[in-house]
Design a protein around this motif. Structure first.
Motif, PDB file in Angstrom:
ATOM      1  N   GLY A   1       0.800  -1.220   0.000  1.00 18.42           N
ATOM      2  CA  GLY A   1       0.000   0.000   0.000  1.00 18.42           C
ATOM      3  C   GLY A   1       0.834   1.272   0.000  1.00 18.42           C
ATOM      4  N   ASP A   2       2.107   1.163  -0.394  1.00 16.61           N
ATOM      5  CA  ASP A   2       2.992   2.337  -0.382  1.00 16.61           C
ATOM      6  C   ASP A   2       3.974   2.196  -1.534  1.00 16.61           C
ATOM      7  OD1 ASP A   2       5.138   3.943   2.119  1.00 16.61           O
ATOM      8  OD2 ASP A   2       4.632   4.471   0.062  1.00 16.61           O
ATOM      9  N   THR A   3       3.751   2.916  -2.611  1.00 13.79           N
ATOM     10  CA  THR A   3       4.622   2.810  -3.771  1.00 13.79           C
ATOM     11  C   THR A   3       5.983   3.464  -3.550  1.00 13.79           C
ATOM     12  OG1 THR A   3       3.653   4.832  -4.690  1.00 13.79           O
ATOM     13  CG2 THR A   3       2.668   2.722  -5.358  1.00 13.79           C
ATOM     14  N   GLU A   4       6.129   4.249  -2.468  1.00 10.41           N
ATOM     15  CA  GLU A   4       7.393   4.936  -2.200  1.00 10.41           C
ATOM     16  C   GLU A   4       8.268   4.176  -1.212  1.00 10.41           C
ATOM     17  OE1 GLU A   4       6.240   7.741  -4.800  1.00 10.41           O
ATOM     18  OE2 GLU A   4       8.173   7.675  -3.785  1.00 10.41           O
ATOM     19  N   LEU A   5       7.727   3.127  -0.583  1.00 10.83           N
ATOM     20  CA  LEU A   5       8.466   2.422   0.465  1.00 10.83           C
ATOM     21  C   LEU A   5       9.723   1.749  -0.088  1.00 10.83           C
ATOM     22  CD1 LEU A   5       8.474   1.655   3.452  1.00 10.83           C
ATOM     23  CD2 LEU A   5       7.209  -0.412   2.856  1.00 10.83           C
ATOM     24  N   ILE A   6       9.597   1.147  -1.285  1.00  8.71           N
ATOM     25  CA  ILE A   6      10.749   0.523  -1.940  1.00  8.71           C
ATOM     26  C   ILE A   6      11.136   1.410  -3.111  1.00  8.71           C
ATOM     27  CG2 ILE A   6      11.623  -1.515  -3.112  1.00  8.71           C
ATOM     28  CD1 ILE A   6       9.526  -3.151  -1.650  1.00  8.71           C
ATOM     29  N   GLU A   7      12.309   1.993  -3.027  1.00  4.60           N
ATOM     30  CA  GLU A   7      12.752   2.957  -4.040  1.00  4.60           C
ATOM     31  C   GLU A   7      13.445   2.245  -5.204  1.00  4.60           C
ATOM     32  OE1 GLU A   7      15.655   5.605  -2.551  1.00  4.60           O
ATOM     33  OE2 GLU A   7      15.942   6.673  -4.455  1.00  4.60           O
ATOM     34  N   THR A   8      13.076   2.607  -6.425  1.00  4.23           N
ATOM     35  CA  THR A   8      13.751   2.095  -7.614  1.00  4.23           C
ATOM     36  C   THR A   8      14.943   2.973  -7.936  1.00  4.23           C
ATOM     37  OG1 THR A   8      11.688   1.202  -8.516  1.00  4.23           O
ATOM     38  CG2 THR A   8      13.506   1.530 -10.054  1.00  4.23           C
ATOM     39  N   VAL A   9      16.105   2.372  -7.997  1.00 11.47           N
ATOM     40  CA  VAL A   9      17.317   3.103  -8.395  1.00 11.47           C
ATOM     41  C   VAL A   9      17.619   2.668  -9.831  1.00 11.47           C
ATOM     42  CG1 VAL A   9      19.727   3.593  -7.882  1.00 11.47           C
ATOM     43  CG2 VAL A   9      18.131   3.067  -6.019  1.00 11.47           C
ATOM     44  N   TYR A  10      17.224   3.473 -10.774  1.00  7.65           N
ATOM     45  CA  TYR A  10      17.254   3.083 -12.175  1.00  7.65           C
ATOM     46  C   TYR A  10      18.666   2.706 -12.632  1.00  7.65           C
ATOM     47  CZ  TYR A  10      12.500   4.763 -12.395  1.00  7.65           C
ATOM     48  OH  TYR A  10      11.172   4.928 -12.178  1.00  7.65           O
ATOM     49  N   GLY A  11      18.709   1.563 -13.313  1.00 10.28           N
ATOM     50  CA  GLY A  11      19.977   1.070 -13.814  1.00 10.28           C
ATOM     51  C   GLY A  11      20.800   0.339 -12.787  1.00 10.28           C
ATOM     52  N   GLN A  12      20.351   0.301 -11.517  1.00  4.62           N
ATOM     53  CA  GLN A  12      21.133  -0.352 -10.472  1.00  4.62           C
ATOM     54  C   GLN A  12      20.333  -1.407  -9.693  1.00  4.62           C
ATOM     55  OE1 GLN A  12      23.744   2.307  -8.126  1.00  4.62           O
ATOM     56  NE2 GLN A  12      22.953   4.000  -9.378  1.00  4.62           N
ATOM     57  N   GLY A  13      19.139  -1.050  -9.220  1.00  2.15           N
ATOM     58  CA  GLY A  13      18.383  -2.003  -8.428  1.00  2.15           C
ATOM     59  C   GLY A  13      17.325  -1.315  -7.581  1.00  2.15           C
ATOM     60  N   TYR A  14      17.225  -1.725  -6.310  1.00  5.99           N
ATOM     61  CA  TYR A  14      16.199  -1.210  -5.406  1.00  5.99           C
ATOM     62  C   TYR A  14      16.818  -0.877  -4.049  1.00  5.99           C
ATOM     63  CZ  TYR A  14      12.880  -3.046  -8.829  1.00  5.99           C
ATOM     64  OH  TYR A  14      12.187  -3.294  -9.971  1.00  5.99           O
ATOM     65  N   ARG A  15      16.114  -0.047  -3.278  1.00  6.78           N
ATOM     66  CA  ARG A  15      16.630   0.385  -1.988  1.00  6.78           C
ATOM     67  C   ARG A  15      15.451   0.719  -1.066  1.00  6.78           C
ATOM     68  NH1 ARG A  15      20.585   5.097  -2.666  1.00  6.78           N
ATOM     69  NH2 ARG A  15      18.716   6.089  -3.510  1.00  6.78           N
ATOM     70  N   VAL A  16      15.625   0.409   0.241  1.00  7.35           N
ATOM     71  CA  VAL A  16      14.660   0.862   1.242  1.00  7.35           C
ATOM     72  C   VAL A  16      15.408   1.795   2.190  1.00  7.35           C
ATOM     73  CG1 VAL A  16      13.242  -1.215   1.125  1.00  7.35           C
ATOM     74  CG2 VAL A  16      15.135  -1.120   2.754  1.00  7.35           C
ATOM     75  N   PRO A  17      14.677   2.736   2.809  1.00  5.65           N
ATOM     76  CA  PRO A  17      15.371   3.710   3.677  1.00  5.65           C
ATOM     77  C   PRO A  17      16.060   3.036   4.848  1.00  5.65           C
ATOM     78  CG  PRO A  17      12.986   3.839   3.936  1.00  5.65           C
ATOM     79  CD  PRO A  17      13.225   2.974   2.761  1.00  5.65           C
ATOM     80  N   GLY A  18      17.179   3.599   5.238  1.00 10.73           N
ATOM     81  CA  GLY A  18      17.929   3.049   6.363  1.00 10.73           C
ATOM     82  C   GLY A  18      17.402   3.531   7.688  1.00 10.73           C
TER      83      GLY A  18
END
Length: 262
Positions: A245-262
């Motif tokens: 329910g949160d499209t911003e929770l998992i961030e797309t890092v284009y050309g590299q992969g994915y990231r979640v906030p630390g």
């Protein structure tokens, strides 16, 4: 016993119209069908036969795709199902419970589908027995109304979403994930997660604040069961974000992969 009787009342999710619509939308040419599969996350693969029983899709002697391996690895099971499917038959894969096989005899075709994205399960074949069982359940509920009411009350209490104290649980942002229960808690509401969802979230949590490559996520959630340049991760990530329910929770890092906030 009362709780079992209540659970037996849950109706099966009808899925025939969903599959009819999917088949109606399938293109005729191999090239268009290949693009359609890539653009449709719910469809993991398609296999078609001609009147002589020869496979006409995926086409032979062409570059192998991830969707091809899914159907070709299960070719014998799919062929047997297709031959006795009639106007349509849907079963869960014996090896992968998160996949559905839907087959038709005419035309000779089978779809390999993502059960989690569809949010459905095949209807049971033993319709007559299920009807008889449901009739007995209603009779039992009629003569034991008070017991069922008490059982329902305690069942609702047990199912109230709570933040788990399980040592295996972890949080990403405001979402609490409980691997043992295969659930997450979002705004006080418990939502189901698949094993692959949990594997992806656990791997991202372990590397909070870091960019996690797609290959690393494939290794964590798919193992060796994927092909290079597969879009399975991107498609799965779209579905996972909808679950959270949160499209911003998992961030797309284009050309590299994915990231979640630390």
């Amino acid at each position: 016993m009362a709780i079992s009787a209540m659970l037996m009342l849950a109706p099966a999710i009808g899925s025939a119209s969903v599959f009819q619509d999917m088949l109606a939308r399938l293109p005729d040419t191999n090239q268009e069908l290949r693009l359609h599969i890539a653009k449709t996350p719910e469809i993991l693969g398609v296999i078609k036969w001609d009147t002589a029983g020869e496979v006409i899709f995926p086409p032979a002697n062409t570059l192998a795709f991830h969707s091809d391996s899914l159907v070709l690895d299960n070719r014998d099971e799919l062929r047997a199902l297709q031959q006795q499917a009639g106007s349509g038959k849907t079963v869960t894969s014996a090896l992968s419970p998160d996949r559905l096989f839907h087959c038709r005899s005419t035309p000779a075709i089978c779809l390999v589908l993502d059960a989690e994205l569809l949010g459905t399960q095949p209807e049971p074949d033993n319709t007559g027995f299920a009807y008889f069982q449901r009739a007995l359940t209603w009779f039992y509920l009629t003569i034991t109304l008070a017991i069922v009411g008490i059982a329902a009350f305690f069942l609702l209490l047990r199912r109230r979403p709570t933040t788990p104290s399980d040592p295996e649980s972890f949080a990403i942002g405001a979402v609490q994930i409980n691997p043992r229960r295969s659930t997450c808690v979002i705004d006080g509401q418990e939502q189901p997660l698949g094993a692959r969802d949990i594997a992806i979230l656990r791997h991202l949590h372990t590397h909070q604040g870091e960019v996690v490559s797609k290959d690393s996520l494939y290794d964590a959630a798919w193992g060796r069961d994927y092909m290079p340049n597969s879009r399975a991760l991107d498609q799965h990530m779209l579905a996972l974000r909808r679950k959270l329910g949160d499209t911003e929770l998992i961030e797309t890092v284009y050309g590299q992969g994915y990231r979640v906030p630390g």
